[in-house]
Structure formats: C-alpha cells, structure tokens
Design a protein around this motif. Structure first.
Motif, PDB file in Angstrom:
ATOM      1  N   GLY A 261      55.113  45.207   4.194  1.00 47.25           N
ATOM      2  CA  GLY A 261      55.332  44.001   4.988  1.00 47.25           C
ATOM      3  C   GLY A 261      56.769  43.527   5.014  1.00 47.25           C
ATOM      4  O   GLY A 261      57.085  42.566   5.727  1.00 47.25           O
ATOM      5  N   MET A 262      57.666  44.172   4.256  1.00 40.08           N
ATOM      6  CA  MET A 262      59.074  43.771   4.252  1.00 40.08           C
ATOM      7  C   MET A 262      59.914  44.887   4.857  1.00 40.08           C
ATOM      8  O   MET A 262      59.843  46.036   4.430  1.00 40.08           O
ATOM      9  CB  MET A 262      59.549  43.444   2.835  1.00 40.08           C
ATOM     10  CG  MET A 262      58.826  42.256   2.219  1.00 40.08           C
ATOM     11  SD  MET A 262      59.515  41.746   0.611  1.00 40.08           S
ATOM     12  CE  MET A 262      60.970  40.847   1.116  1.00 40.08           C
ATOM     13  N   SER A 263      60.705  44.553   5.858  1.00 41.87           N
ATOM     14  CA  SER A 263      61.505  45.534   6.580  1.00 41.87           C
ATOM     15  C   SER A 263      62.700  45.993   5.752  1.00 41.87           C
ATOM     16  O   SER A 263      63.423  45.185   5.159  1.00 41.87           O
ATOM     17  CB  SER A 263      62.002  44.920   7.895  1.00 41.87           C
ATOM     18  OG  SER A 263      63.119  45.601   8.399  1.00 41.87           O
ATOM     19  N   LEU A 267      66.006  43.821   4.434  1.00 47.01           N
ATOM     20  CA  LEU A 267      66.350  43.827   3.018  1.00 47.01           C
ATOM     21  C   LEU A 267      67.776  44.318   2.792  1.00 47.01           C
ATOM     22  O   LEU A 267      68.519  43.761   1.975  1.00 47.01           O
ATOM     23  CB  LEU A 267      65.365  44.699   2.240  1.00 47.01           C
ATOM     24  CG  LEU A 267      63.978  44.115   1.990  1.00 47.01           C
ATOM     25  CD1 LEU A 267      63.096  45.128   1.275  1.00 47.01           C
ATOM     26  CD2 LEU A 267      64.072  42.832   1.169  1.00 47.01           C
ATOM     27  N   LEU A 268      68.166  45.367   3.508  1.00 48.18           N
ATOM     28  CA  LEU A 268      69.527  45.877   3.374  1.00 48.18           C
ATOM     29  C   LEU A 268      70.556  44.796   3.683  1.00 48.18           C
ATOM     30  O   LEU A 268      71.528  44.611   2.952  1.00 48.18           O
ATOM     31  CB  LEU A 268      69.739  47.064   4.320  1.00 48.18           C
ATOM     32  CG  LEU A 268      69.149  48.410   3.915  1.00 48.18           C
ATOM     33  CD1 LEU A 268      69.308  49.410   5.049  1.00 48.18           C
ATOM     34  CD2 LEU A 268      69.819  48.940   2.664  1.00 48.18           C
ATOM     35  N   MET A 269      70.332  44.074   4.767  1.00 47.16           N
ATOM     36  CA  MET A 269      71.270  43.022   5.157  1.00 47.16           C
ATOM     37  C   MET A 269      71.253  41.868   4.171  1.00 47.16           C
ATOM     38  O   MET A 269      72.300  41.311   3.816  1.00 47.16           O
ATOM     39  CB  MET A 269      70.947  42.542   6.571  1.00 47.16           C
ATOM     40  CG  MET A 269      71.232  43.569   7.651  1.00 47.16           C
ATOM     41  SD  MET A 269      71.026  42.937   9.336  1.00 47.16           S
ATOM     42  CE  MET A 269      69.239  42.777   9.422  1.00 47.16           C
ATOM     43  N   ALA A 270      70.047  41.496   3.717  1.00 44.89           N
ATOM     44  CA  ALA A 270      69.934  40.377   2.782  1.00 44.89           C
ATOM     45  C   ALA A 270      70.624  40.694   1.460  1.00 44.89           C
ATOM     46  O   ALA A 270      71.359  39.860   0.906  1.00 44.89           O
ATOM     47  CB  ALA A 270      68.458  40.046   2.547  1.00 44.89           C
ATOM     48  N   LEU A 330      63.771  37.610  -6.092  1.00 43.24           N
ATOM     49  CA  LEU A 330      62.796  36.526  -6.169  1.00 43.24           C
ATOM     50  C   LEU A 330      63.010  35.513  -5.043  1.00 43.24           C
ATOM     51  O   LEU A 330      62.035  34.967  -4.501  1.00 43.24           O
ATOM     52  CB  LEU A 330      62.874  35.841  -7.533  1.00 43.24           C
ATOM     53  CG  LEU A 330      62.418  36.703  -8.722  1.00 43.24           C
ATOM     54  CD1 LEU A 330      62.591  35.950 -10.037  1.00 43.24           C
ATOM     55  CD2 LEU A 330      60.969  37.143  -8.540  1.00 43.24           C
ATOM     56  N   ARG A 331      64.258  35.270  -4.668  1.00 46.04           N
ATOM     57  CA  ARG A 331      64.523  34.385  -3.532  1.00 46.04           C
ATOM     58  C   ARG A 331      63.988  34.984  -2.235  1.00 46.04           C
ATOM     59  O   ARG A 331      63.419  34.270  -1.395  1.00 46.04           O
ATOM     60  CB  ARG A 331      66.028  34.107  -3.407  1.00 46.04           C
ATOM     61  CG  ARG A 331      66.575  33.164  -4.454  1.00 46.04           C
ATOM     62  CD  ARG A 331      67.896  32.545  -4.014  1.00 46.04           C
ATOM     63  NE  ARG A 331      68.958  33.520  -3.818  1.00 46.04           N
ATOM     64  CZ  ARG A 331      69.773  33.932  -4.775  1.00 46.04           C
ATOM     65  NH1 ARG A 331      69.651  33.466  -6.012  1.00 46.04           N
ATOM     66  NH2 ARG A 331      70.734  34.801  -4.516  1.00 46.04           N
ATOM     67  N   LEU A 332      64.167  36.289  -2.074  1.00 42.38           N
ATOM     68  CA  LEU A 332      63.659  36.946  -0.868  1.00 42.38           C
ATOM     69  C   LEU A 332      62.133  36.867  -0.808  1.00 42.38           C
ATOM     70  O   LEU A 332      61.551  36.635   0.258  1.00 42.38           O
ATOM     71  CB  LEU A 332      64.112  38.405  -0.838  1.00 42.38           C
ATOM     72  CG  LEU A 332      65.616  38.643  -0.660  1.00 42.38           C
ATOM     73  CD1 LEU A 332      65.938  40.125  -0.789  1.00 42.38           C
ATOM     74  CD2 LEU A 332      66.086  38.120   0.693  1.00 42.38           C
ATOM     75  N   LEU A 333      61.481  37.067  -1.948  1.00 42.32           N
ATOM     76  CA  LEU A 333      60.018  36.956  -1.980  1.00 42.32           C
ATOM     77  C   LEU A 333      59.570  35.537  -1.663  1.00 42.32           C
ATOM     78  O   LEU A 333      58.574  35.331  -0.949  1.00 42.32           O
ATOM     79  CB  LEU A 333      59.491  37.381  -3.359  1.00 42.32           C
ATOM     80  CG  LEU A 333      59.556  38.869  -3.701  1.00 42.32           C
ATOM     81  CD1 LEU A 333      58.990  39.087  -5.101  1.00 42.32           C
ATOM     82  CD2 LEU A 333      58.781  39.703  -2.689  1.00 42.32           C
ATOM     83  N   ARG A 335      61.122  33.318   0.186  1.00 42.47           N
ATOM     84  CA  ARG A 335      61.286  33.077   1.627  1.00 42.47           C
ATOM     85  C   ARG A 335      60.154  33.729   2.413  1.00 42.47           C
ATOM     86  O   ARG A 335      59.641  33.154   3.375  1.00 42.47           O
ATOM     87  CB  ARG A 335      62.627  33.650   2.100  1.00 42.47           C
ATOM     88  CG  ARG A 335      63.840  32.912   1.610  1.00 42.47           C
ATOM     89  CD  ARG A 335      65.102  33.624   2.073  1.00 42.47           C
ATOM     90  NE  ARG A 335      66.256  33.255   1.284  1.00 42.47           N
ATOM     91  CZ  ARG A 335      67.384  33.935   1.260  1.00 42.47           C
ATOM     92  NH1 ARG A 335      67.500  35.038   2.003  1.00 42.47           N
ATOM     93  NH2 ARG A 335      68.396  33.547   0.519  1.00 42.47           N
ATOM     94  N   ARG A 336      59.759  34.919   1.986  1.00 46.03           N
ATOM     95  CA  ARG A 336      58.671  35.616   2.663  1.00 46.03           C
ATOM     96  C   ARG A 336      57.374  34.822   2.561  1.00 46.03           C
ATOM     97  O   ARG A 336      56.643  34.666   3.536  1.00 46.03           O
ATOM     98  CB  ARG A 336      58.511  36.998   2.047  1.00 46.03           C
ATOM     99  CG  ARG A 336      57.373  37.815   2.648  1.00 46.03           C
ATOM    100  CD  ARG A 336      57.072  39.017   1.775  1.00 46.03           C
ATOM    101  NE  ARG A 336      55.988  39.803   2.309  1.00 46.03           N
ATOM    102  CZ  ARG A 336      55.207  40.551   1.581  1.00 46.03           C
ATOM    103  NH1 ARG A 336      55.381  40.592   0.264  1.00 46.03           N
ATOM    104  NH2 ARG A 336      54.252  41.262   2.109  1.00 46.03           N
ATOM    105  N   LYS A 337      57.072  34.296   1.373  1.00 45.66           N
ATOM    106  CA  LYS A 337      55.856  33.503   1.179  1.00 45.66           C
ATOM    107  C   LYS A 337      55.888  32.218   1.999  1.00 45.66           C
ATOM    108  O   LYS A 337      54.878  31.788   2.566  1.00 45.66           O
ATOM    109  CB  LYS A 337      55.671  33.190  -0.303  1.00 45.66           C
ATOM    110  CG  LYS A 337      55.319  34.407  -1.150  1.00 45.66           C
ATOM    111  CD  LYS A 337      55.197  34.037  -2.616  1.00 45.66           C
ATOM    112  CE  LYS A 337      54.874  35.263  -3.457  1.00 45.66           C
ATOM    113  NZ  LYS A 337      54.814  34.950  -4.911  1.00 45.66           N
ATOM    114  N   ALA A 338      57.096  31.611   2.055  1.00 45.69           N
ATOM    115  CA  ALA A 338      57.224  30.375   2.829  1.00 45.69           C
ATOM    116  C   ALA A 338      56.998  30.628   4.309  1.00 45.69           C
ATOM    117  O   ALA A 338      56.330  29.827   4.989  1.00 45.69           O
ATOM    118  CB  ALA A 338      58.614  29.786   2.594  1.00 45.69           C
ATOM    119  N   ARG A 339      57.513  31.720   4.827  1.00 44.40           N
ATOM    120  CA  ARG A 339      57.288  32.055   6.243  1.00 44.40           C
ATOM    121  C   ARG A 339      55.815  32.341   6.512  1.00 44.40           C
ATOM    122  O   ARG A 339      55.274  31.952   7.541  1.00 44.40           O
ATOM    123  CB  ARG A 339      58.145  33.257   6.645  1.00 44.40           C
ATOM    124  CG  ARG A 339      59.615  32.942   6.815  1.00 44.40           C
ATOM    125  CD  ARG A 339      60.334  34.075   7.541  1.00 44.40           C
ATOM    126  NE  ARG A 339      60.268  35.324   6.798  1.00 44.40           N
ATOM    127  CZ  ARG A 339      61.138  35.719   5.919  1.00 44.40           C
ATOM    128  NH1 ARG A 339      62.191  34.954   5.624  1.00 44.40           N
ATOM    129  NH2 ARG A 339      61.017  36.880   5.283  1.00 44.40           N
TER     130      ARG A 339
END
Length: 342
Positions: A261-263, A267-270, A330-333, A335-339
């Motif tokens: 579910g994560m592109s 992820l590379l850009m983030a 953990l920040r990326l995860l 943000r994913r949960k919030a979206r």
C-alpha cells in the motif's frame, strides 16, 4: 589518487615518469590481488563491473551461457548480446539459485555459468561453491559477479573455485570508474576493447591511474564488523512489511523491503527530503522507479515488487543514523494512517 593525478607519465612509457606511473599501477594491482587471494597477473583492470561482466560473457571460450535470473543487468544484457545461446537459471522464492535446475541444464555443449556471489537488491548470498561443484562435473566454467559482496563479506577467489570474478572499486568506498576482472591462471578470455597491449593484451587503452590507485587504497577498508547488528535493529521497525530474503544468508548491510500500500516512488522522495538515500528496483540503470526483475524472478506479485525499497548501510553508518531512519519511517507511517482515517 591525488599523487596519481599529479603524475604526468603514461604507465606504458619507459621514461622515468612512465616508470613511476607503472609502479603505482602495479602497487594497486598487488593490493587488489592480495585482497582477493590471487596473484597480481590474474587482475585485469577495467572501467568498472559492467565492463568486466561484458568481457567475460562475450569473450569466454564456451558455446553457451547459463545465467541466473537475478543477475545484474550488465550480465543479462551482455549475455543477450554475446551471440551465444542463453538459458536463465530460476531462483527459489527466497532468492537462491535453483541448483536442481542448474543440474538439469548443465549437460550439453561447454557452458559458462554466471551466478553472482550476493544479490545487489536483496543481499542474498548464493551457494557458489555448490554451483562450482556442479559445473566442474560437466566441464563448465563459472563466473561470479562479486561486486556487491567484495568488502562486505570474505571473498577469496581460490576458495570459491570460480574461473572468473568481477569486482568494482566504488562498492568498497573507492572511486567510480575502476573495476577488475579476475581470471584463473591459464584461462584466456577474449578482449572487449582492442588496441594496445595494456593489461597483458587483455584490455587495451591507457589505464585510469587515479581511479585504479583509489581502488588499491580502498581494498584496505572494510565494512564495520558490527554492521549486521545495525541492520537487524533497522529491520525491527518494519512491522507489517515484507523483507525479501530475510530467512536466508544475506550481506550484513542490506535490507530490501516493501510495505503493501506504500508507493516506492513516494517513499524514495520522502526519505530523500529527510537526507536519507535509498534505492528501488532498477533505478541504478534507468534513473526511474521500475519493477525489480530480481523480485519478479522470486515470484513476487508485480504490485509488491514495484513497491520495494533497498536500504544499504555503509562503513560509516552509526546507531544514530538508524535512529534517524526509524523516526522518519514512523512519521511516514503516521501520515499514512492519518490519510486512511480521513
């Protein structure tokens, strides 16, 4: 390298400046040879791993090629361009060469078997000595692309029993633009580049002395012995992710994972924005995020394979770097949960 760049001599010239350049060239050859457990005349300097792979696949005195399906593109494409019949050796879902398939394919005209020592995407180490034993029983030659392994695990040409090996400087922390083809004593591989008599007539052209000097110097460095501890610490944060080849022997510094579910592109850009350089798929050759042929050969679904990210730890990676990666992840995860909840 600075000393080499200040030299004005050509290593093929007989004047004093040329002799000084020749001495530095041969000192570097000795360093690479010692690091791999071979004698200096077995080392042929090239512009990098891709050139060495091309020379082997195209110049080997064989009638056909057997290459694993997870080889670097420079092996796969060189095999296709060699004019010889090519057969791909499948791998297991864990990313290890299928030895039974190799056993079935070996009988026939003389073959060159090319199997990398450790995969550049998953880090999975291949059972090369088993490959050599099977190949020798059928009179086949064995080449290994050891670019990814050299400097990260013990690599000894003689103990592996191969006939040809590819290595490269930049994977050791040396400069780009220098590599080497290691050839068993007495094995003649046709030159890829024709011209002068450099490298015992096996590779024409004036040697790239500054890069080769850097290669020789880099052989004295080794990845930190505790790097696998940092790698294991890193992998504890990937809850819910797929870590490719996790149950197999791997290089101590390599993790290839995908979070469903994560592109990979996002992820590379983030990660890049946070000062973390990671890779995905065949980005090293295409400049774009593409589906990994390695993960496809392992049988992974296209959606998961195209989401894969590769994290490589270096000789100077510290626990603080792992903590930084963990915080970003953990920040990326989050943000994913919030979206997902929005």
């Amino acid at each position: 390298m600075l000393r080499a760049m200040e030299m004005g001599g050509n290593a093929s010239s007989i004047h004093a400046e040329g002799r000084a350049a020749k001495a530095l060239l041969e000192d570097s050859r000795d360093a690479v040879a010692r690091a791999l457990g071979v004698i200096a005349p077995m080392v042929v300097f090239t512009s990098g791993g891709s050139e060495a792979n091309n020379q082997t696949l195209k110049g080997a005195p064989v009638e056909r090629l057997l290459i694993s399906a997870i080889e670097h593109p420079s092996v796969i494409e060189a095999a296709k361009a060699s004019g010889k019949p090519v057969e791909l050796l499948p791998v297991t879902p864990d990313g290890v060469i299928d030895l039974d398939a190799l056993r079935r394919l070996l009988p026939g005209p003389k073959a060159l078997v090319s199997v990398m020592l450790a995969n550049n995407e998953t880090g999975v180490i291949q059972p090369l000595r088993d490959v050599v034993a099977l190949a020798q029983a059928h009179g086949a030659l064995v080449h290994t692309d050891a670019v990814q392994a050299f400097g990260k695990m013990p690599v000894n040409f003689g103990l592996l029993g191969v006939d040809a090996m590819t290595v490269s400087a930049h994977k050791l922390g040396g400069p780009v633009g220098a590599g080497a083809l290691i050839l068993r004593d007495g094995l003649a591989i046709g030159p890829l580049i024709h011209g002068g008599g450099q490298e015992l007539r096996r590779r024409a052209g004036t040697e790239n002395l500054p890069a080769i000097a850097g290669f020789g110097a880099a052989t004295k460095s080794r990845i930190a012995p505790y790097i696998n501890v940092l790698r294991d610490k890193l992998e504890t944060i990937f809850e819910g992710a797929v870590i490719f080849g996790k149950g197999m022997p791997r290089l101590p510094n390599t993790t290839c994972f995908a979070m469903p579910g994560m592109s990979a592109e996002i992820l590379l850009m983030a990660f890049d924005l946070e000062g973390i350089a990671v890779s995905s798929g065949s980005a090293c050759s295409s400049g774009k995020v593409t589906r990994s042929h390695v993960l496809a050969a392992m049988g992974h679904a296209p959606k998961l394979a195209s989401a894969a990210i590769r994290v490589s730890l270096g000789w100077d990676t510290t626990a603080e770097h792992i903590d930084h990666f963990r915080a970003v992840w953990l920040r990326l995860l989050a943000r994913r949960k919030a979206r997902a909840a929005a």
